[in-house]
Design an enzyme around this catalytic site. Structure first.
Site, mmCIF file in Angstrom:
data_model
loop_
_atom_site.group_PDB
_atom_site.id
_atom_site.type_symbol
_atom_site.label_atom_id
_atom_site.label_comp_id
_atom_site.label_asym_id
_atom_site.label_seq_id
_atom_site.Cartn_x
_atom_site.Cartn_y
_atom_site.Cartn_z
ATOM 1 N N SER A 267 33.891 43.783 38.959
ATOM 2 C CA SER A 267 34.589 42.879 38.332
ATOM 3 C C SER A 267 35.075 42.435 36.922
ATOM 4 O O SER A 267 35.794 42.066 37.236
ATOM 5 C CB SER A 267 34.353 41.791 39.017
ATOM 6 O OG SER A 267 33.441 41.977 40.628
ATOM 7 N N HIS A 325 33.602 37.437 34.514
ATOM 8 C CA HIS A 325 34.827 37.638 35.050
ATOM 9 C C HIS A 325 36.511 36.591 34.017
ATOM 10 O O HIS A 325 37.369 37.840 33.946
ATOM 11 C CB HIS A 325 35.421 36.938 36.515
ATOM 12 C CG HIS A 325 35.058 37.325 37.296
ATOM 13 N ND1 HIS A 325 34.929 36.357 38.798
ATOM 14 C CD2 HIS A 325 33.968 38.067 37.534
ATOM 15 C CE1 HIS A 325 34.258 37.438 39.936
ATOM 16 N NE2 HIS A 325 33.452 38.691 39.267
#
Length: 372
Positions: A267, A325
Site C-alpha cells: 500500500s 500510506h
C-alpha cells in the site's frame, strides 16, 4: 418439694444447658480460629497443632485492623524508551542507501536498454523475415502468449513481474514451515530483530487474498499512466524506493507512539504511484469501480486520501498502517514536484562513468552515448 422450687430448678437446668451449648459453639469457633481454651485442655491429634498454627496465623492476619489501601494507579501508557530511537539509525541509513542504489541501477538499466535496442533492431528484422518464410503453426500456445503479451501496454508489462512476485510470496504464506521466516523477513516491525530487509520485502508481502487483489488491481490500473510518465526504469526506481521510505515512516511513527506491531503490503508504494499520477495530472477523471457513475478529479482524490490517512494517524486508527500510506503519498508528491529534477536529471555523471567502464571492458565498442 414445692411447685415454685421445682420451677426454679427446671429453669436453672435450662439456663445451664443453654450456656453449655453456647460454650461448645464458641469453643468450636475459637478452635477453628486458633484460640486456645485455658479451662479445658484437650490433647490434640497428630498434625492438628501444625494445622492450628497455620490457621492462627491466617486468622490473626484477618482480625488485625488493616488500612484501606488506596486504589492502584492506572497503568501508564506504554512508551518506548528514548534509546529505542537509536534503532532507527540503521533503517535510515539503509533507506538512503537503498534509494540511491535503486536510482543508480535504474539509470544503468536505461543505458543498457538504449544500447541494446540498436543491436536488437537487426535481430528483430531477421526474426520477422524468418517468421514469414517459416510455416505457421496453428494453436501454438507460445504464439498466443506472445500475442497477449504484445497487446499489453508497456506499463502493464512492467507491473506484471511485480504482481507475479506478490503472488509467489502470498503462496509462501500458506506453507506452515515458512511461517517463522515469513514473519521475520516479510513483515516490518520496529521491534523486530530484522529491521532493514523487511523494509523492502514487506512491500511484496500480503497475507490476505483480498488485500493483495485490491492492491494489485490499483497498481495495474495506474501502471500505464505512471510508466508513460516516468518510463519503466524510473518507475521501478520510484516504486522500490517508495517501499523503503514508506516503511521507514511507519517505523518512526510506531516508535514515537509506542504502538508497535507488524505491517505488510504494497500500500505504501502504491500510494506513491497514486500521488505521483494525481499530482502530475490533477484534472484527470477517476471513478470507483463499484460506482462508475460517480467521477471525481484526481486532485480531489489525492486530497481526500491524504486527509483520511492524516486523521487515522492522529486518532490512532489501527485498521491500516496510515503512517506508511502517508509517507508513500508525500514521497510521490515530492518526487513529481522536485525529485525528478534533483535525482533523475542529474544521473549523467553516473551514466558517463558506467559508459567509460563498459567501453574499456571486454567486448566494449563505444557504441553508446555518454549523455542520455
Amino acid at each position: 418439694m414445692s411447685l415454685a422450687r421445682c420451677i426454679l430448678i427446671h429453669n436453672t437446668l435450662l439456663i445451664s444447658r443453654f450456656v453449655f451449648c453456647f460454650a461448645r459453639f464458641n469453643l468450636y469457633t475459637q478452635q477453628r480460629c486458633g484460640f486456645r481454651k485455658a479451662a479445658k485442655k484437650v490433647e490434640p491429634k497428630r498434625g492438628s497443632v501444625e494445622e492450628a498454627g497455620q490457621t492462627h496465623t491466617e486468622v490473626a492476619e484477618s482480625l488485625t485492623p488493616k488500612r484501606v489501601a488506596p486504589p492502584p494507579p492506572a497503568p501508564p501508557t506504554p512508551t518506548m524508551p528514548p534509546r529505542a530511537f537509536g534503532r532507527l539509525v540503521k533503517p535510515l541509513v539503509f533507506t538512503i542507501g537503498f534509494t540511491g542504489c535503486s536510482f543508480g541501477s535504474a539509470a544503468i538499466w536505461q543505458y543498457e536498454s538504449l544500447k541494446s535496442r540498436v543491436q536488437s533492431y537487426f535481430d528483430e528484422v531477421r526474426a520477422d523475415w524468418l517468421e514469414k518464410i517459416r510455416p505457421q503453426k496453428q494453436g501454438d500456445l507460445r504464439k498466443q502468449i506472445n500475442q497477449w503479451w504484445n497487446s499489453l501496454s508497456e506499463g502493464q508489462r512492467t507491473v506484471t513481474g511485480i504482481i507475479a512476485i506478490n503472488a509467489l510470496v502470498f503462496c509462501c504464506w500458506r506453507v506452515p514451515a515458512f511461517q517463522r521466516f515469513m514473519v521475520t523477513y516479510f513483515t516490518s516491525n520496529p521491534a523486530s530483530k530484522a529491521l532493514c530487509l523487511p523494509m523492502v520485502l514487506s512491500t511484496f508481502s500480503h497475507y490476505s487474498l483480498f488485500h493483495m487483489a485490491a492492491n494489485m488491481y490499483v497498481l495495474w490500473s495506474f501502471s500505464s499512466s505512471i510508466v508513460s510518465m516516468l518510463g519503466k526504469e524510473q518507475f521501478m526506481a520510484v516504486y522500490m524506493s517508495a517501499g523503503a521510505i514508506s516503511t521507514f515512516m511507519s517505523y518512526v511513527c510506531k516508535t514515537a507512539t509506542g504502538r508497535l506491531g507488524p505491517s505488510l503490503g504494497a500500500s505504501g508504494a502504491i500510494m506513491t504511484v497514486l500521488a505521483a499520477v494525481c499530482t502530475k495530472m490533477p484534472e484527470a477523471k477517476l471513478a470507483i469501480i463499484f460506482l462508475p457513475m460517480y467521477t471525481f478529479t484526481a486532485g480531489n482524490a489525492l486530497k481526500a486520501i491524504v486527509a483520511l490517512d492524516t486523521a487515522g494517524l492522529v486518532l490512532g486508527w489501527k485498521l491500516f498502517d496510515h503512517a506508511a500510506h502517508l509517507g508513500g503519498a508525500l514521497f510521490g508528491i515530492w518526487y513529481v514536484l522536485y525529485g525528478h529534477e534533483l535525482i533523475w536529471k542529474n544521473r549523467e555523471p553516473l551514466v558517463k562513468l558506467w559508459h567509460d567502464f563498459r567501453t574499456r571492458g571486454p567486448g566494449g565498442g563505444g557504441g553508446g552515448s555518454g549523455s542520455l
